[in-house]
Each structure stands twice: as C-alpha cells, then as structure tokens.
Design an enzyme around this catalytic site. Structure first.
Site, PDB file in Angstrom:
ATOM      1  N   GLU A   1       0.846  -1.200   0.000  1.00 42.18           N
ATOM      2  CA  GLU A   1       0.000   0.000   0.000  1.00 42.18           C
ATOM      3  C   GLU A   1       0.875   1.241   0.000  1.00 42.18           C
ATOM      4  OE1 GLU A   1      -2.917  -0.497   3.077  1.00 42.18           O
ATOM      5  OE2 GLU A   1      -3.381  -2.518   2.395  1.00 42.18           O
TER       6      GLU A   1
ATOM      7  N   GLU B   1      -9.171   4.173   1.403  1.00 46.11           N
ATOM      8  CA  GLU B   1      -9.155   4.499   2.823  1.00 46.11           C
ATOM      9  C   GLU B   1      -8.018   5.439   3.196  1.00 46.11           C
ATOM     10  OE1 GLU B   1      -8.455   1.711   1.480  1.00 46.11           O
ATOM     11  OE2 GLU B   1      -7.086   0.446   2.603  1.00 46.11           O
TER      12      GLU B   1
ATOM     13  N   GLU C   1      -4.977  -6.922   2.172  1.00 52.57           N
ATOM     14  CA  GLU C   1      -3.569  -7.194   2.492  1.00 52.57           C
ATOM     15  C   GLU C   1      -3.194  -8.577   1.954  1.00 52.57           C
ATOM     16  OE1 GLU C   1      -5.704  -6.667   5.343  1.00 52.57           O
ATOM     17  OE2 GLU C   1      -5.666  -4.535   4.881  1.00 52.57           O
TER      18      GLU C   1
END
Lengths: 687, 687
Positions: free
Chosen positions: A186, A486, A462
């Site tokens: 990420e 997010e 994830e």
C-alpha cells in the site's frame, strides 16, 4: 565526462549488456534454441553462455532482454547455475479460446508456442531440470520444472537466480519491496530509470526509451512458492534479479520434486493502451477446477466500513460500534432499495476490543458481538434479496483462522452468506515469515479451496498479489494489494494524489481486480468534531465525477459504493452507481498515459449497455472519443456525468453536470475533465 | 487496510509529524522565536522541543516543514543535539540590490530578515553555538556558527544532524547519491514521493500534493566542508536528514572554531515557473573578492571534444589524435569566422596514452604532445581574436594538479589563455575520500583562487555541485555535474531521454550554470564504420530545433557549439547559434512543468534582443506565448527556428522551418513543438 571512463568503469552492467548484444564471444556455446509467438514478433532464444543457461528476448528483431541467466541457489546443496548443458527440447502449440465465468472480457484466446528445454549439470550430481517457455503475441513466459530424481528429492531454495537484463534503461513505475518491517503493497508509485531500482514489487511496468514498447514483469500461477520481487543491482545496471519473499530462516522455498515454479511473465505491448485487459497470466493458470460456478456472481455492495475510517463508527464495541443490528438493517434496506447485491459488515465478530494487531488469536469468526443479531440479519438480508458479506480480519493469525475456518464457513453457508472479505493487517506473520512468503501463499490457497467447498467467494485484503488464481478458482473474486480509498480518510500524507489511479491502472490492475472501494461523494466532509478540515488534512483528491469514473476504470467484480448511505440519498450522481455494470463482455482502453490519464470503455456482459470512464491527474484535459465501438445503425442515449466547467479536485470537487445526448457509432464525444477530475458515461440503447 | 493499524504502526514518521503539527506536548519548552520574510509569507519558528533544538517552516500559515531537529555528532566528543537551551537571539535586516558581472539576471535584490539564535548545552562541557536563519521572500536558509571556545576548539564532525521533515509527502525529482563506488552526479532523474527516498543529491526539487508550492533543498557557500546529500529514513517517513560526503576514515569534516557551516537553503515558490532563475544561494555567498572583473567574459566556444566522444578522434596520440596543430588551427579559424570567443582543445597535453584513469599522476599540464604547437597556436588564436581554452583533466590526481598549478597557470597566462576546462574523472579520490568530501571541496577552492590570481576563468567537469561560488569568485563560470550531451554519443542506455532537459532545468540548473554542450546537428550520424546506426544505439534524442532551444533554456556563461564544424557549415540553423547571447539582462520562465516542458525568454545584456527557448519531452505540444515582455511601442522581428510539422525526435529529427515574423509586445506567438522537439526564437528590433 570521458568516453574511456564509461568504457572501463562506468555503467558496467550497461556496457556489458551492450557488448553482449553486439555479439560477444560465446565459447563452447551450443546451438541456440528459439521459440516465436504465433505472430512471429516475440522471439525467445535459449542458449548456453559461458556455462550458464540464458534466455534472450527480441520483439520485431529488436532486443528487449539481453542474455539473462537462469538457475537456483539451494541451501544444503550446490547451486544449479553453472556448468550446465542443454540435452534436448520439446515443442508444442496451443490455440484455444475459453470463456470466463466473469471478468473484463468474456472470452480469452490462448494462442502460444511452447519450447521446453531440458538441462543437466555436466558433473555430479548431474541434476536435471527443464525450463518451459511459452511465446504469446502479448508476451512471453517461462517456468522451471524440477523432475523427480534421486539427486534432487526434497530441496530448500535459497535464491532463484532468474535475471531480467533489459536492453534499454527503460522507465519503470514502481513501489519498493521488502523494506525492514514494512512488508506491504500500500504505497504511492515512483518513476525511475530501471538502472536506479533497488528492490521493487511486481507487476513492474516499464516503458522503453523510444516509447516503442511497454514491458510488464510479473508472475502467474503462484501456488506453493514465495512471491517474487525484483532486485536491482549496482547503480547503472539494467539487470533485475528475482528476489523471493523469505521464510523466517532466510530460506525462500521448501519442496519436493516433481516441482514447478510459478511462471515468470513478460507482457509486451506497442501502445500503453494495449496493456489492459491483461490476460497473459490467466492463460498460464489451469482451467477452473469448479464444476458448478453458477453461484459465483459479481456484485456491487455497500457496507459498514467507511464510517470507521473517518472516525464516526468503530470496529470495537461501545457507543460508536458500527456493526449493530439496527445499523446493519439500515444498510441492508438501503442496498435492497438501490439494487446492491451485498452488504459488508466489519466489526461484527468478537475480538476487536483488545490489542488485536499484535495478536491475531483474539478473533472469533463465528461469535457475534451481543448487539449484532447475526442470524436475524441473515434472514432479513435474504428477505430483501441481499447477501451479507462476512468480514474475517485475521491480523495475520493464520493458525487461529485455519482452526476456525471449517466451522465458520459452515455457519456462513447455513446463514446464506456467500462472500467473505478477509484481512491480514500485519507485516511479518507469526513465526517471523514474510507477509509474502511461501507460508502465506500456502495459507491463501488453503482458504480459497475451503471457501470453494462451502460455496463462498473471496475478497482478500492485504493479500499476496494476484497471479491469475481466479481462472482455476473463480470464487477468487477480488483483492486489495495497493493503496486504496481508505488512505483518503486518514493517511498522514494527506491522501492519494490525483495521479494515483492513473498509475494503478497500468501497474497493480494488470495483475487482476482490485477492491479499491470508489464512490466517496462527501469529499469536503468536516472533521469529526464538525470543524472545517485543515488545508493539509487527509481528503479525497478527486472530483465527484472522477469517483464515478473509477467504477469503470478500476475493474473489480465486487465493486463497493464506499460512502455512507446518507451521502448517496437524493444525490443525482448516485444513479450512475446504481446503473453501472460489474461484469463485462469486452473492454477497450481508448486513451492512456501512465500517471496522466486513462479512458476506458466496457460493454456490460449480458446487456447491450456500454460504460465509459475517463480519469485524469492534476491536469485538466479534453479527449475526443469516437464511439465507433457501438453497434452501427443503432441509436443510443449517452448519460453523461461530467465535471462542471469550474470543477477542480482541490477547490471545487463537487461541481458536476449530468446530461443526456443521443449518440450513434459515428458520434464523437468531447470529454472535458477538470484538474483531478473524470467523466463517467452510460450508453444505453435508445428505447 | 485498517485505520488502527495506521495509527499504531503505519507511517510512523508521518503519524508523528501529524501529531506534532497538531500541537503535541511541549514540556519545558521555551517561548518560540520566529523570523518572517519581508513579505510576511515565509515564517521560521525556532524552539526547544524535548531538549532538542528544532525549526519549523510555514508559508502563508501552512506547514512546509514540521519540527525538524538541528545539531551535530562529533568524533571524540559528545553529540551537540540534546539537553540544549536557547540563551538569546539577535535580529537584523538587509535590503540591497547588487549587480552581477554576468548571469541570468543583471541585478539581484537581497532582501531578508535575519534571526541569530544562541544555544548552549545545559550541562558540561556547556558548548555554545548559533544557528542563523535568514528569511527571504523566495525561501529561507540557515547555517550553524561555532564560536571559538575552550570546550570546542578543534573538532571532527561525524554527522550533521540537520533534519528536513516535510509536512506533506511531496513528490521529489531526484538522483541517488553515495552508492558504492559510484560517487557521481551524471544520472537520469527519478520521481518519487519523499517517503520513498533513500539517499539523494541536492538541489532536490519537490512539489507538494496540492500543487500549491514547490520546495528546493540545497546549500550555499560551501568552502571548507563536505557536500550535503539528503538521506531518507524508514519507508513512509517524510523526514530527510543531512548526509555529508565522507572522508576516507568515515569522519565528515575537520575544523577549528570559529567555524561556519554552509547555508542550508529551502527555496519556495507558488508556481514552478517562479523557481528560476534562482538567486537565493547567490544572496548567501559573500560579494566578489575580485576588484577587477573586466577580464571575465561569457562566451560561446567550439572545440576538439565531440569527435572523441563519437570515436572519430582520440585524446591519446596516434593517427586519430584530435589535438593536432592543424586540426586546432582549423577550429580556431572556424571560431573566428563565426564569432565564437573560444576554442577548447582536449588531449593537447601528455598523459593520455597510458592507463590514466587509475593514475592521475600521469598528466603534465604544461607539456604538449609533439604534434601540438602550443605557443604557435596561442599566437594564431590571438591573431584571430579567439581564446584558447586549456583542458586540464586531473583524473582525480589532486596532488599532481596542485603541484603543477602555479607553473601551468603562469604559462597559460603568458600565452593569453584565459580559461580552463578542468576534469575529475574518478569516483573515490586518492586517499579513499569521497569525490564530494571536504578534501575535494578544499581542492576546488584552491584551484579557483589560484586561477583568479592568474586571470583565468574556470569550467569544472565532474565538479562538486554549485553553491553560488560565482558571486565571490566571478571567474567560476560554469560546470558539469549532471548528465550532459556526451551521453548521447556513447551511453550504453541509448542516450538522454527526451524529458531529460525539462527536468534538469528545474533541478540541477537551479544550483547554477551547466556546461551541457548543446548544438548537435548530426543527430542521425552513421556508426563510425559508416553503417547505419542500430535502432537502439546511443543517439541524440531531440530534434534539431530543440538543440537550438537548449542555448536559451540551459543557462551557461560558456556555451559550446558542440558538433563538428563540418556539421555546421552551410546549415541554415547555425545562424541561431551565431546570434544567441550568453549573458542576460533578465530572464522569464513563461511556461513549465517538471519533466514535460519549459519555455524561457531571456533578454540579452547590453543589447535589446530577446531570445525564447521552448523544449518538450516526448509529447508534442503547442504554446500560446504573449510577447508582453517586449517594450511596448517598439517593432521587432522574430526569427523563428521551429520543428517542421512532421518533425519527430525519433523518426524525423532534422525537419525544421526557419521563418521571420514582425511582432510587437501585443503579439501572441503560437509555438508548436514536435515530440521531443523545441523552438528557438531571436527577437530583434526591426531596423
């Protein structure tokens, strides 16, 4: 600087590469073997060079990869990399078209030529292996096959020595890998000449210096092996070497022969628009092992999720607990009224109240919080024609999850729950293994197989990256594995920059669907305490129209409407989210430039509607888009959700116009995108 | 991903930064001191935070740098970083305008407010230092001053602990630093969020996430100290820390109090076009120490140089020796006929025949090769009104150069040679010190001072980066320190990509002039053996029009016409190189986007002509350029050297059109640039 310096010292890898390309001495070389793609443009050459097995890749006679070595380093056994000899080869060809149960395109053609090269050590222990190459029109791939043999029975792979030596100091779009304590995907992307890369993740997308071709390095069919990263060498070398995610002890993979590695894939395209949809990896995975796939259905969903990210709900119990019976009924009713297939509920199960991140064993996957009426809600959802999506955050507690899995999945099935969103919020997993190690890959496959047995579809967050598993297990729907929405809620760095999704499309999304969770309308939401947000507070860095366009651009068979229901009710743009399809007959990338813009058209599967999504970075742009993909002779209506003329992601993100226009295949639409903006269009047949 | 994960683990630096920005606990803090720029927009706050001295930078009330620590680690003494106390402060202000002997602008305003903060250790040995901040409208700067004191007499600095904690995960354009064995600046640029940076070179140019401001970190007045790099911390932190180029023993700087470090500069601009010309660093260097600067003259030059890079001449003796008497006379005559001020001759002096790279002691700086009539050529040049430029390649042999320097410079002076191009082709210098260490900085200053005494102007290749030395020693004309034209002759990676110069302008060139050596017309030259060049062979990746535009865009007071004379003779575009000025009254950046394009207008100093240079990356572009910078009411003629409509850097680089147009201050010109193209315009008064 001096030429002689360069010759002697400088850019050693490059200089070497150059001289090899020009034809260096090949003492003792065996005759090279070649395999070409069906169109003849992509040619792999395999040969021995100084005792090393190497492969070379040309496209249209021009070098793409210079001689690149193949081999393994083992623990407890000598390397299998030098002193090798080619003993034989086999060839085969395939041309077949198969149908996807769902996807970016309905049908995929697998047309390739295969060359299997048998290799043996010239001295004891004379271990044998094969390297199998497949040449497609859209790229090439290879994998190692280790046949069963006494000298190579069980093994521990210390390193896979596969090289990718680029002929060109191509420009790469990358995220780093394997940094201490941050085993994640990420991240925001960087752009560098390949000679500067350290260790990076795949898919790695590169553009050569002349803009003449694009290259994507990735892998396919990862089942019982670690994830592959790519490690740069000394500065100024264009060589990248496979770097496998380690187990705790440092060894990378354990196995027994017979054994096959994943495919190493090298996708090739002349135009960046030709990179997507990417099917190379799908063609390298085995066909579906599920006989009945009728229960597997793409869907749009809403859920109890964004509220936690913006701080108005909590996963944990307490006054702000999001997963209450009442709140969930509210979401179910909203979903039902607006045609959504699913409702995700996070924080429904016990375990969220303690220190869960460091302790993946606290979660129950069957026990709801007292304020969550699991079975009653399941009934309510069924009555409303909506699926509950169970949330399974493991926090990396693999053993805890695997222990409860059969019981939990049986419970879900009994309740009519047919989808799970799982999560693995942890860097290093218990035991000290990499988040992307063989342990983790095995776990994910075990969960996927178990879910299939219980009729459950998976949305993994994830995750390990997508290597085409969905072909074999079509219940592997979507996953995260990149910076999603997010980050716009809480990221300390302010959120995703406007260019972010224009890079994602040509990098992460080439590996497979992403649960990005678009659709935030309340872009200028105040702070939780009601005060206006600070100028540099995290926020969505797009216009509303771009949020709509993401439904078309960023492919996912599960597509969330991520905002709170109250931000959708009565909003005229919400109609697009209600209308947009999630399964596609065909996909066409109309315009693209990595980091700048993408325009995509997709045709709904099982329906005649087309949808167009266009997004741009921080620069406003206009595109002339001929609608020649429509059926000629048909009349259509284009429902256009566009940035207003004064829209701007920073100053005026909410300004949009909605209009209708009658169009045909000979219409050319002008799409005007604001800075950080987008445009979303539904094109339906005129009734 | 989960919010809680982020809060607890993720992006630790960012999270910390965020909480500090929001106002974290400041126990025992002293009242902060502030200093603002004259326009009040840039405000530096200095305070104690947990016993650390920190500075904070705001622009328009918005954070640019979050609390960033200051201090030193010493060898053989405790660090000077914790347990500190502010004991007092002093303020002053300056507003003066000074004139440059030559430059991008004739006059520079130095308008700033200064705050000097006195700091002391609270316990023994109670060492004292000052940090002096200066706030300008175009940025801020600070330096450490170590006063003479018994507890801090002689010292060895192990690390300078200066931090730059960005408020924003800004996008940075960077080249790496300090890689093993490659202590160089000749690299292609990358683009990354600051959180991903490892160790990078300055000037480091950053753009914040909202496009709201640009930041350039660099240094000024580097005299007796190592060069500063910037080192990133763990992934996901926005903190960069000063990293000084090391001496062989690992220590960074040796000195005695009183001592001042270089200035650490933070240039700020709202628009990227406002970054250049950059004068912040010049204002932080002392005024000229040379009383007579009449002998210092910008010039265009040709030289025996490109022939070696493309392999048709050699530095060494032999049949292809470039620096022969006959060849040099030919260049002198060509220079004289076409109004060039200088002729560079490389390979004139003995030393090139051996293994010179590993052995900097082989060079004589006075002894010409037998086929080079040094004194006769000096006379010939003088008679033709042309200056010879002596070439001094040291190969890093500092001692050898310093030993011969006085004698050599005296010889040059006696021959009327008034300019030197020096070279330092070596990574680690003898003794094992970094190419950018304090040793090297001292050497460069010694050479510069000696040259000044002998009336010699310097053009330094493989230099330490420019920190504004030219203000104090206006004979410090230009330098290399980035990937220049010669990479297009032989680089194993094919040459500089079309975007290269559009990045250089906003990074390397912000530090000072660059001897890039533009002007290659023979872009499609065949291989030395006469065969057409391979498709991926190194080549110039621009159009011819862009080569012309580089004379205006890439500032240098010594500007080379780099190609062979035979490629200029009779070429209509050569007229622009003859006409273009090299010294400027004023400079205006009209349009720019880092990595994409630049349009610059400059007015000739001591003449009314304006010149416009426009360059683009691999994308064709059109610009509407109002000529409002011209004097209103005057009639001008624009001589326009443009890409032909079908020009393209790869396929058709030579196609150009030359036209004239009558223009006034109210004219708007449309500049059309081909992919990889450019446009060069001379605007002269209509006669």
């Amino acid at each position: 600087m001096k030429r002689r310096w360069m010759r002697r010292w400088g850019v050693c890898g490059l200089a070497l590469a150059w001289s090899l390309a020009a034809g260096c001495s090949r003492l003792g070389a065996q005759a090279p073997l070649t395999v070409a793609s069906p169109d003849g443009r992509n040619v792999v050459t395999v040969e021995m060079l100084d005792g090393h097995l190497v492969y070379i890749l040309h496209r249209d006679g021009r070098s793409v990869l210079l001689p690149s070595r193949l081999g393994f380093a083992f623990r407890g056994a000598p390397s299998l990399a030098e002193g090798l000899r080619i003993t034989g080869s086999e060839r085969s060809s395939v041309d077949e078209t198969w149908e996807q149960p769902w996807g970016e395109v309905a049908r995929v053609r697998d047309h390739h030529n295969e060359l299997s090269v048998a290799v043996v050590e010239m001295s004891e222990p004379r271990r044998r292996f094969h390297v199998v190459f497949r040449a497609f029109d859209d790229g090439v791939a290879f994998r190692y096959e280790l046949p069963e043999q006494p000298a190579l029975a069980s093994f521990e792979i210390q390193d896979e020595l596969t090289e990718f030596v680029f002929a060109d100091n191509a420009k790469a779009w990358w995220i780093p890998s394997d940094r201490p304590r941050l085993d994640r995907s990420e991240m925001l992307y960087s752009e560098s000449p390949v000679s500067v890369l350290d260790s990076v993740q795949t898919p790695l997308t590169l553009e050569d210096r002349d803009g003449g071709h694009f290259i994507v390095i990735h892998e396919a069919h990862l089942v019982d092996y670690p994830r592959m990263f790519l490690a740069g060498q000394a500065l100024e070398s264009t060589k990248l070497v496979a770097a496998l995610a380690p187990l705790a002890e440092g060894v990378k993979a354990r196995g027994r022969t017979p054994f096959q590695t994943p495919w190493r894939t090298i996708q090739l395209a002349d135009r960046v628009e030709d990179l997507a949809p990417s099917v190379l990896g799908l063609n390298l995975n085995p066909p579906s092992v599920l006989e009945d796939v009728g229960w597997i259905k793409p869907m749009k969903y809403v859920g109890i999720w964004w509220g936690m990210h913006i701080g108005v709900m909590t996963w944990a119990s307490g006054p702000l607990h999001g997963a209450t019976t009442q709140n969930t009924r509210h979401y179910i009713d909203f979903a039902s009224q607006n045609g959504f297939g699913g409702v995700l509920v996070e924080g429904w199960n016990t375990g969220w109240d303690g220190d869960w991140i460091a302790n993946g064993s606290v979660f129950s996957f069957t026990q709801p919080y007292p304020d969550y009426d699991l079975s009653g809600l399941a009934v309510h959802a069924r009555e409303r024609g909506v699926d509950l999506i169970a949330h399974n955050e493991t926090a990396g507690g693999l053993a805890n999850y695997e222990e409860q899995m059969e019981e939990a999945f049986a419970l879900y099935r009994s309740l009519g729950i047919r989808a799970i969103k799982s999560g693995y919020v942890v860097d290093t997993i218990p035991g000290g293994h990499s988040h992307y190690s063989q342990e983790m890959v095995r776990h994910h496959r075990k969960v996927l197989e178990t879910a299939a047995r219980y009729g459950i579809m998976m949305d993994v967050h994830e995750p390990v990256h997508d290597t085409g598993e969905r072909r074999t297990y079509p219940n592997m729907m979507t996953r995260e594995g990149a910076r999603g929405q997010e980050y716009n809620a809480w990221s300390g760095d302010g959120g995703n920059p406007p260019e972010h999704e224009t890079i994602l499309f040509f990098t992460r999304l080439l590996s497979g669907p992403m649960d990005f969770t678009p659709g935030i309308f309340d872009i200028l939401r105040p702070d939780p305490d009601g005060r206006p947000r600070a100028a540099d507070a995290p926020r969505v860095r797009t216009t509303v129209a771009k949020q709509l366009a993401l439904y078309v651009v960023l492919y996912s068979p599960f597509q969330m409407a991520a905002d709170l229901p109250e931000n959708y009710r009565g909003h005229p743009a919400f109609q697009f989210i209600r209308d947009v399809a999630v399964d596609w007959e065909q996909t066409r990338v109309l315009r693209g430039r990595i980091g700048d813009y993408v325009v995509v058209a997709r045709q709904e599967r099982g329906g005649g509607d087309w949808f167009v999504g266009a997004i741009t970075d921080e620069e406003g742009r206009a595109f002339e888009i001929p609608l020649s993909f429509l059926s000629s002779g048909e009349a259509y209506v284009a429902e256009i959700y566009a940035d207003a003329s004064d829209a701007h992601w920073l100053h005026n993100p909410l300004a949009m116009t909605i209009s209708q226009e009658r169009v045909t295949a000979s219409t050319t639409l002008t799409l005007r995108l604001a800075p950080g903006g987008g445009q979303a269009i539904r094109i339906r047949k005129a009734s």
